[in-house]
Write a protein that holds these residues in place. Structure first.
Motif, PDB file in Angstrom:
ATOM      1  N   ARG A  81      22.934  28.654  26.235  1.00 20.31           N
ATOM      2  CA  ARG A  81      21.513  29.160  25.515  1.00 20.31           C
ATOM      3  C   ARG A  81      20.891  30.260  26.744  1.00 20.31           C
ATOM      4  NH1 ARG A  81      19.181  23.852  22.977  1.00 20.31           N
ATOM      5  NH2 ARG A  81      19.901  24.060  20.788  1.00 20.31           N
ATOM      6  N   LYS A  82      21.308  29.773  27.902  1.00 23.35           N
ATOM      7  CA  LYS A  82      20.774  30.563  29.146  1.00 23.35           C
ATOM      8  C   LYS A  82      21.960  30.879  30.046  1.00 23.35           C
ATOM      9  CE  LYS A  82      16.054  28.769  28.748  1.00 23.35           C
ATOM     10  NZ  LYS A  82      15.027  27.911  29.534  1.00 23.35           N
ATOM     11  N   PRO A  83      22.798  31.692  29.641  1.00 20.94           N
ATOM     12  CA  PRO A  83      23.918  32.042  30.503  1.00 20.94           C
ATOM     13  C   PRO A  83      23.470  32.747  31.892  1.00 20.94           C
ATOM     14  CG  PRO A  83      23.808  33.384  28.582  1.00 20.94           C
ATOM     15  CD  PRO A  83      22.705  32.562  28.478  1.00 20.94           C
ATOM     16  N   SER A  84      24.441  32.420  32.917  1.00 21.01           N
ATOM     17  CA  SER A  84      23.929  32.831  34.198  1.00 21.01           C
ATOM     18  C   SER A  84      24.636  34.212  34.423  1.00 21.01           C
ATOM     19  CB  SER A  84      24.476  31.605  35.243  1.00 21.01           C
ATOM     20  OG  SER A  84      24.534  32.152  36.732  1.00 21.01           O
ATOM     21  N   VAL A  85      23.740  35.155  34.750  1.00 22.33           N
ATOM     22  CA  VAL A  85      24.382  36.490  35.377  1.00 22.33           C
ATOM     23  C   VAL A  85      25.059  36.177  36.658  1.00 22.33           C
ATOM     24  CG1 VAL A  85      23.762  38.750  36.278  1.00 22.33           C
ATOM     25  CG2 VAL A  85      22.429  37.652  34.202  1.00 22.33           C
ATOM     26  N   GLU A  86      24.786  35.138  37.556  1.00 24.12           N
ATOM     27  CA  GLU A  86      25.547  34.817  38.797  1.00 24.12           C
ATOM     28  C   GLU A  86      27.027  34.496  38.569  1.00 24.12           C
ATOM     29  OE1 GLU A  86      22.632  33.890  37.980  1.00 24.12           O
ATOM     30  OE2 GLU A  86      21.378  34.833  39.523  1.00 24.12           O
ATOM     31  N   ARG A  87      27.361  34.041  37.411  1.00 20.27           N
ATOM     32  CA  ARG A  87      28.692  33.756  37.083  1.00 20.27           C
ATOM     33  C   ARG A  87      29.679  34.977  36.876  1.00 20.27           C
ATOM     34  NH1 ARG A  87      29.382  29.135  32.798  1.00 20.27           N
ATOM     35  NH2 ARG A  87      28.250  28.000  34.269  1.00 20.27           N
ATOM     36  N   SER A  88      28.851  35.755  35.982  1.00 17.15           N
ATOM     37  CA  SER A  88      29.432  37.134  35.724  1.00 17.15           C
ATOM     38  C   SER A  88      29.815  38.166  37.043  1.00 17.15           C
ATOM     39  CB  SER A  88      28.765  37.994  34.671  1.00 17.15           C
ATOM     40  OG  SER A  88      28.658  37.356  33.558  1.00 17.15           O
ATOM     41  N   GLU A  89      28.675  37.782  37.966  1.00 10.72           N
ATOM     42  CA  GLU A  89      28.472  38.541  39.260  1.00 10.72           C
ATOM     43  C   GLU A  89      29.700  38.181  40.084  1.00 10.72           C
ATOM     44  OE1 GLU A  89      26.057  38.228  43.196  1.00 10.72           O
ATOM     45  OE2 GLU A  89      24.817  39.071  41.385  1.00 10.72           O
ATOM     46  N   ASP A  90      30.168  36.707  40.150  1.00 10.27           N
ATOM     47  CA  ASP A  90      30.995  36.271  40.819  1.00 10.27           C
ATOM     48  C   ASP A  90      32.434  36.638  40.351  1.00 10.27           C
ATOM     49  OD1 ASP A  90      29.448  34.832  42.230  1.00 10.27           O
ATOM     50  OD2 ASP A  90      29.619  32.936  41.639  1.00 10.27           O
ATOM     51  N   ALA A  91      32.556  36.886  39.103  1.00 14.17           N
ATOM     52  CA  ALA A  91      33.983  37.305  38.533  1.00 14.17           C
ATOM     53  C   ALA A  91      34.207  38.716  38.872  1.00 14.17           C
ATOM     54  CB  ALA A  91      33.912  37.086  36.816  1.00 14.17           C
ATOM     55  N   PHE A  92      32.927  39.438  38.944  1.00 14.69           N
ATOM     56  CA  PHE A  92      32.994  41.088  39.172  1.00 14.69           C
ATOM     57  C   PHE A  92      33.346  41.225  40.787  1.00 14.69           C
ATOM     58  CE2 PHE A  92      30.859  44.684  41.114  1.00 14.69           C
ATOM     59  CZ  PHE A  92      31.305  45.638  40.225  1.00 14.69           C
ATOM     60  N   VAL A  93      32.821  40.234  41.505  1.00 12.64           N
ATOM     61  CA  VAL A  93      33.151  40.541  43.010  1.00 12.64           C
ATOM     62  C   VAL A  93      34.652  40.070  43.093  1.00 12.64           C
ATOM     63  CG1 VAL A  93      32.893  39.354  45.184  1.00 12.64           C
ATOM     64  CG2 VAL A  93      30.853  39.896  43.832  1.00 12.64           C
ATOM     65  N   THR A  94      35.095  39.269  42.336  1.00 13.97           N
ATOM     66  CA  THR A  94      36.573  38.925  42.584  1.00 13.97           C
ATOM     67  C   THR A  94      37.556  40.014  42.183  1.00 13.97           C
ATOM     68  OG1 THR A  94      36.252  36.605  42.257  1.00 13.97           O
ATOM     69  CG2 THR A  94      38.420  37.137  41.762  1.00 13.97           C
ATOM     70  N   HIS A  95      37.116  40.590  41.100  1.00 17.05           N
ATOM     71  CA  HIS A  95      38.037  41.712  40.382  1.00 17.05           C
ATOM     72  C   HIS A  95      37.897  43.204  40.484  1.00 17.05           C
ATOM     73  CE1 HIS A  95      40.425  38.463  38.687  1.00 17.05           C
ATOM     74  NE2 HIS A  95      39.088  37.762  38.032  1.00 17.05           N
ATOM     75  N   ALA A  96      36.645  43.605  40.882  1.00 19.69           N
ATOM     76  CA  ALA A  96      36.258  44.737  40.628  1.00 19.69           C
ATOM     77  C   ALA A  96      37.001  45.905  41.603  1.00 19.69           C
ATOM     78  CB  ALA A  96      34.717  44.941  40.901  1.00 19.69           C
ATOM     79  N   LYS A  97      36.981  45.527  42.700  1.00 17.26           N
ATOM     80  CA  LYS A  97      37.586  46.311  43.910  1.00 17.26           C
ATOM     81  C   LYS A  97      39.019  46.885  43.229  1.00 17.26           C
ATOM     82  CE  LYS A  97      37.679  48.615  47.769  1.00 17.26           C
ATOM     83  NZ  LYS A  97      38.958  49.542  47.925  1.00 17.26           N
ATOM     84  N   ALA A  98      40.133  45.875  43.083  1.00 15.06           N
ATOM     85  CA  ALA A  98      41.541  45.951  42.485  1.00 15.06           C
ATOM     86  C   ALA A  98      41.298  47.057  41.279  1.00 15.06           C
ATOM     87  CB  ALA A  98      42.081  44.835  42.483  1.00 15.06           C
ATOM     88  N   TRP A  99      40.398  46.507  40.418  1.00 16.89           N
ATOM     89  CA  TRP A  99      40.349  47.309  39.131  1.00 16.89           C
ATOM     90  C   TRP A  99      39.873  48.916  39.416  1.00 16.89           C
ATOM     91  CZ3 TRP A  99      36.433  50.005  36.623  1.00 16.89           C
ATOM     92  CH2 TRP A  99      36.558  50.310  35.211  1.00 16.89           C
ATOM     93  N   ALA A 100      38.882  48.963  40.223  1.00 16.16           N
ATOM     94  CA  ALA A 100      38.348  50.234  40.575  1.00 16.16           C
ATOM     95  C   ALA A 100      39.608  51.041  41.319  1.00 16.16           C
ATOM     96  CB  ALA A 100      37.165  50.188  41.340  1.00 16.16           C
TER      97      ALA A 100
END
Length: 212
Positions: A81-100
């Protein structure tokens, strides 16, 4: 016997490297999903709410009498009901550099989409300005925007309905800061998402309306 051995080798002992493209595709898909979900979370935190998941969890909670299962499902329901933006942020931090790096996407492109510099640094990007950058950021015309605190953004939340852009204009804060405050207010139940603006006209997706 020799024929049987050759047949076994051809069909059962294929080189392991043949499965690499599939694994690479799966890894690429995971990274793309992580980047996509974080950008969606920044632009519209309420979009993280999965109504189908909530309905399924509510049914599961209703159907079970096991106390241990109920407390686990209850926790899952609260998070859904109240999903955490921080969880999405952690996944972004893990994968964003390689993807970019794979697609030639720069840190500035992410910044323009509202990704905070601190998050980009955590992800491994080199962000211009560094920690010694003066407070505020450049605006058109050479003026600088003064740093706006979280409390000032909250105080600027209008009565009635508003959009991210309206709060950004009212507070003078950056879009990333405004979105972060909206996410926190949604999680705390102090504001509610009302859905897309029905009066939106022009190109692009209608912005989400929020109500204090």
């Amino acid at each position: 016997m020799l024929l049987l051995a050759l047949t076994y080798h051809l069909f059962c002992c294929k080189p392991q490297h043949e499965s690499l493209p599939k694994r690479e595709m799966m890894a690429s898909s995971t990274a793309e999903q992580a980047v996509r979900m974080y950008l969606i979370a920044l632009s519209d935190p309420s979009s993280l709410v999965d109504q189908e998941q909530i309905a399924a969890l509510e049914k599961q909670l209703h159907d079970t009498d096991d106390q241990l299962e109920r407390v686990v499902v209850r926790q899952q329901l609260m998070e859904a009901r109240k999903p955490s933006v921080e969880r999405s942020e952690d996944a972004f931090v893990t994968h964003a550099k390689a993807w970019a790096d794979e697609r030639g996407v720069t840190a500035r492109a992410f910044t323009e989409e509202g990704v905070p510099a601190a998050v980009l640094r955590r992800a491994g990007f080199s962000v211009a300005g560094g920690r010694g950058r003066p407070a505020g950021r450049s605006q058109r015309g050479g003026q600088r925007r003064s740093r706006v605190t979280v409390d000032q953004i909250r105080a600027a939340i209008p009565k009635g309905t508003f959009t991210v852009k309206m709060l950004e204009d009212a507070s003078g804060a950056s879009v990333a800061s405004v979105r972060k405050v909206i996410s926190e207010e949604l999680s705390g139940g102090r504001i509610k998402a009302q859905g897309p603006d029905p009066d939106h006209r022009g190109p692009g997706r209608a912005p989400t309306l929020y109500k204090a």
